[in-house]
Design a protein around this motif. Structure first.
Motif, PDB file in Angstrom:
ATOM      1  N   GLN A  27       0.803  -1.215   0.000  1.00  0.00           N
ATOM      2  CA  GLN A  27       0.000   0.000   0.000  1.00  0.00           C
ATOM      3  C   GLN A  27       0.845   1.279   0.000  1.00  0.00           C
ATOM      4  O   GLN A  27       0.672   2.151   0.858  1.00  0.00           O
ATOM      5  N   GLN A  29       2.036   5.012  -0.861  1.00  0.00           N
ATOM      6  CA  GLN A  29       1.457   6.292  -1.283  1.00  0.00           C
ATOM      7  C   GLN A  29       2.599   7.285  -1.444  1.00  0.00           C
ATOM      8  O   GLN A  29       3.353   7.532  -0.502  1.00  0.00           O
ATOM      9  N   PRO A  70      -3.809  -5.046   5.119  1.00  0.00           N
ATOM     10  CA  PRO A  70      -4.578  -4.140   4.256  1.00  0.00           C
ATOM     11  C   PRO A  70      -5.608  -4.850   3.387  1.00  0.00           C
ATOM     12  O   PRO A  70      -6.605  -4.239   2.996  1.00  0.00           O
ATOM     13  N   GLU A  76      -9.607   1.748   2.756  1.00  0.00           N
ATOM     14  CA  GLU A  76      -8.197   2.111   2.906  1.00  0.00           C
ATOM     15  C   GLU A  76      -7.742   1.897   4.349  1.00  0.00           C
ATOM     16  O   GLU A  76      -8.452   2.241   5.290  1.00  0.00           O
ATOM     17  N   HIS A  79      -4.533   6.903   4.922  1.00  0.00           N
ATOM     18  CA  HIS A  79      -4.556   7.880   3.828  1.00  0.00           C
ATOM     19  C   HIS A  79      -3.829   9.138   4.283  1.00  0.00           C
ATOM     20  O   HIS A  79      -4.124   9.687   5.349  1.00  0.00           O
TER      21      HIS A  79
END
Length: 219
Positions: A27, A29, A70, A76, A79
């Motif tokens: 995951q 970001q 996850p 989610e 975030h």
């Protein structure tokens, strides 16, 4: 029966052990020049960040707090909201899978719960986030009855507002730029969906489809 030579068996065992000990990095970001990700570097899943150009991963939450897989959390797991310098993280209590949204600074810190009174009686799922406005939408499963609640959270103000309850979803699918109007969806079977919004009087205004209550009344 043929037997495997001891040296070959040992090599196979080493390969299996190496596979089982592989670290997870999931995951990711990318935010500006920082990469945020979930990993089990410490032996349990936790949240990390590092420079996109490389470097040493930095833990963002205390080591005694473990994150959920996850793939299992629904929605989610976290975030990043760079405009307000916060990260939303979904945490449970000792693995009970009753997730509650928490906030930590983007540089890390101790998680603080958001809208605790709205989320304590259910299992929350982070489903939509407007990064620019700092608004997050959740679906909360009740632990006491078969119903789900759509909840809007203003992350900067740390306020949580229930929008609607339904046995069939109340999933947030769209909103206007100022978030004054929100479109919700109920799903009955595959492809059988009703879209609606909640008006200023707190009543449901159907935009598409026929609610199941009306179908039952007609039948």
């Amino acid at each position: 029966m043929a037997t495997v030579p001891a040296d070959i068996a040992d090599r196979r065992a080493d390969r299996i052990e190496s596979l089982l000990s592989a670290r997870l990095f999931v995951q990711p970001q990318l935010v500006d020049d920082r990469i945020f990700f979930v990993s089990n570097l410490s032996g349990q899943l936790s949240l990390y960040a590092m420079d996109a150009s490389g470097g040493v991963p930095e833990p963002l939450i205390p080591p005694r707090i473990a994150l959920q897989n996850p793939e299992l959390v629904g929605g989610e797991l976290y975030h990043v909201l760079p405009r307000i310098g916060e990260i939303l993280v979904m945490l449970d209590s000792d693995g009970d899978e009753n997730y509650i949204p928490h906030l930590i600074p983007t540089e890390g810190g101790f998680p603080e719960p958001v809208g605790d009174e709205v989320f304590t009686s259910g299992r929350a799922h982070l489903v939509k986030v407007d990064d620019d406005a700092g608004i997050a939408y959740f679906t909360v499963e009740s632990r006491e009855e078969s119903v789900m609640t759509a909840v809007r959270v203003d992350v900067a103000l740390r306020t949580a507002e229930p929008l609607w309850q339904s046995m069939y979803g109340a999933f947030v699918v769209a909103w206007t730029p100022d978030h004054s109007r929100v479109v919700l969806a109920d799903g009955y079977t595959m492809g059988d969906v009703v879209l609606y919004e909640v008006d200023a009087a707190g009543a449901r205004e159907v935009l598409f489809g026929t609610p199941i209550e009306e179908r039952n009344a007609e039948g």
